[in-house]
Design a protein around this motif. Structure first.
Motif, PDB file in Angstrom:
ATOM      1  N   ARG A 195      14.346 -46.499 -75.281  1.00  0.00           N
ATOM      2  CA  ARG A 195      13.633 -47.192 -74.193  1.00  0.00           C
ATOM      3  C   ARG A 195      14.647 -48.048 -73.448  1.00  0.00           C
ATOM      4  O   ARG A 195      15.284 -48.929 -74.029  1.00  0.00           O
ATOM      5  CB  ARG A 195      12.501 -48.052 -74.752  1.00  0.00           C
ATOM      6  N   THR A 197      15.496 -50.704 -70.454  1.00  0.00           N
ATOM      7  CA  THR A 197      14.883 -51.760 -69.647  1.00  0.00           C
ATOM      8  C   THR A 197      15.942 -52.380 -68.753  1.00  0.00           C
ATOM      9  O   THR A 197      17.048 -52.681 -69.211  1.00  0.00           O
ATOM     10  CB  THR A 197      14.266 -52.847 -70.539  1.00  0.00           C
ATOM     11  N   GLY A 203      11.094 -55.374 -63.697  1.00  0.00           N
ATOM     12  CA  GLY A 203      11.075 -55.016 -65.111  1.00  0.00           C
ATOM     13  C   GLY A 203      11.021 -53.520 -65.344  1.00  0.00           C
ATOM     14  O   GLY A 203      10.220 -53.021 -66.124  1.00  0.00           O
ATOM     15  N   ALA A 205      11.306 -49.951 -66.712  1.00  0.00           N
ATOM     16  CA  ALA A 205      11.463 -49.409 -68.066  1.00  0.00           C
ATOM     17  C   ALA A 205      11.368 -47.895 -67.993  1.00  0.00           C
ATOM     18  O   ALA A 205      10.460 -47.351 -67.385  1.00  0.00           O
ATOM     19  CB  ALA A 205      10.399 -49.969 -69.005  1.00  0.00           C
TER      20      ALA A 205
END
Length: 325
Positions: A195, A197, A203, A205
């Motif tokens: 993942r 980010t 933000g 992702a």
């Protein structure tokens, strides 16, 4: 005076207003975090192959191009004039070759004379092919599909061998490279979910997969370089960006998740304040707090994993810690 001293000794401070949360047990996946850097699967600085003056620019900065699309054309007037001359020599050599072949069949000329005509024909065809290749090399094309950067040339500019023209980057798919300690390298295997980010106001992702692990350990840092591949269809990730990479390494673990504002960080240990019913020296029950030292785990956003020190259903103070003692 004695009465005032007795009243002072019996003084109790007024209650403080705080915010609390009831602790609950959650399942967090086992993850390994690292700082990564975005890299293009394909990325080059398109440059000039041969020297020449720019005659035409066929692109705009920042737009998408496809493989083989013409970006810049250099002046080829001299090469085209040479091509015309060599094509005339080729046609003459072809006629001479055909004539020699007929004479050879009639046994008028020797085999050596026919071989000489064959060689001249092939040489003229090679010269024509060479001029065609030179003209093609003066037409600068996109080597693959991608996004162009800022144009670094102008119309009429003279380019030398290797002079930069424009940056070209392929953004989908895209790589993210990150380092992990050698102790954790065994947990990072191709196929693991990652993942990514980005620390921006939105933000961003993105989820991808580990696709490669370096075969050597960096001697200076004792880290192993891992590489993840992401689709990045919206182009949110750009080469050179720093990102946070979180790799899922196994099954989840049970933790108590608390807001980061509930943790009282100190050099002698991290702690929280737990609200509970307490008894005063005269036997009366009141709502008070006790300081409880805790062992912390990883973080997810503004949530902190508490591994020990807090039990489920404990009422933990989340704001107003500075007023408590």
């Amino acid at each position: 005076i004695q009465t005032a001293m007795a009243e002072g000794a019996a003084f109790q401070p007024p209650p403080e207003a705080v915010s609390t949360i009831v602790a609950k047990r959650e399942t967090w996946p086992s993850t390994l975090g690292a700082v990564g850097a975005v890299a293009a699967v394909q990325g080059v600085m398109v440059s000039a192959d041969l020297p020449g003056m720019i005659e035409r620019i066929n692109f705009d900065s920042g737009r998408a191009v496809r493989a083989g699309e013409v970006l810049v054309e250099l002046n080829t007037r001299q090469e085209r004039a040479q091509l015309t001359a060599h094509e005339a020599q080729r046609d003459l050599a072809k006629l001479n070759f055909d004539r020699m072949q007929g004479l050879l069949n009639e046994r008028v000329i020797s085999k050596a004379e026919f071989d000489q005509a064959t060689t001249e024909q092939r040489q003229t065809e090679a010269r024509v092919g060479e001029i065609h290749a030179t003209i093609a090399r003066k037409t600068i094309r996109a080597p693959f599909s991608g996004i162009l950067g800022i144009r670094q040339v102008n119309l009429g500019q003279y380019l030398k061998d290797g002079d930069p023209v424009v940056e070209l980057q392929s953004l989908s798919p895209i790589y993210v490279n990150f380092d992990v300690p050698q102790q954790a390298a065994s947990q990072i295997r191709p196929g693991r979910e990652v993942r990514i980010t980005v620390n921006d106001p939105g933000g961003t992702a993105v989820t991808g997969r580990v696709t490669a692990l370096d075969s050597v350990v960096n001697e200076a840092t004792r880290n192993v370089r891992a590489q993840a591949t992401l689709q990045n269809r919206d182009g949110a990730l750009r080469p050179g960006m720093f990102v946070q990479a979180e790799v899922v390494t196994g099954a989840g673990q049970q933790v108590i998740a608390l807001p980061a504002s509930a943790i009282n960080y100190a050099p002698f240990g991290d702690s929280v304040f737990i609200v509970s019913d307490m008894k005063s020296p005269d036997g009366k029950t009141y709502r008070g707090v006790r300081q409880q030292f805790v062992k912390l785990g990883g973080t997810r956003g503004d949530q902190v994993a508490v591994l020990s020190g807090v039990n489920p259903d404990d009422e933990v103070v989340t704001s107003g810690l500075f007023k408590l003692r």
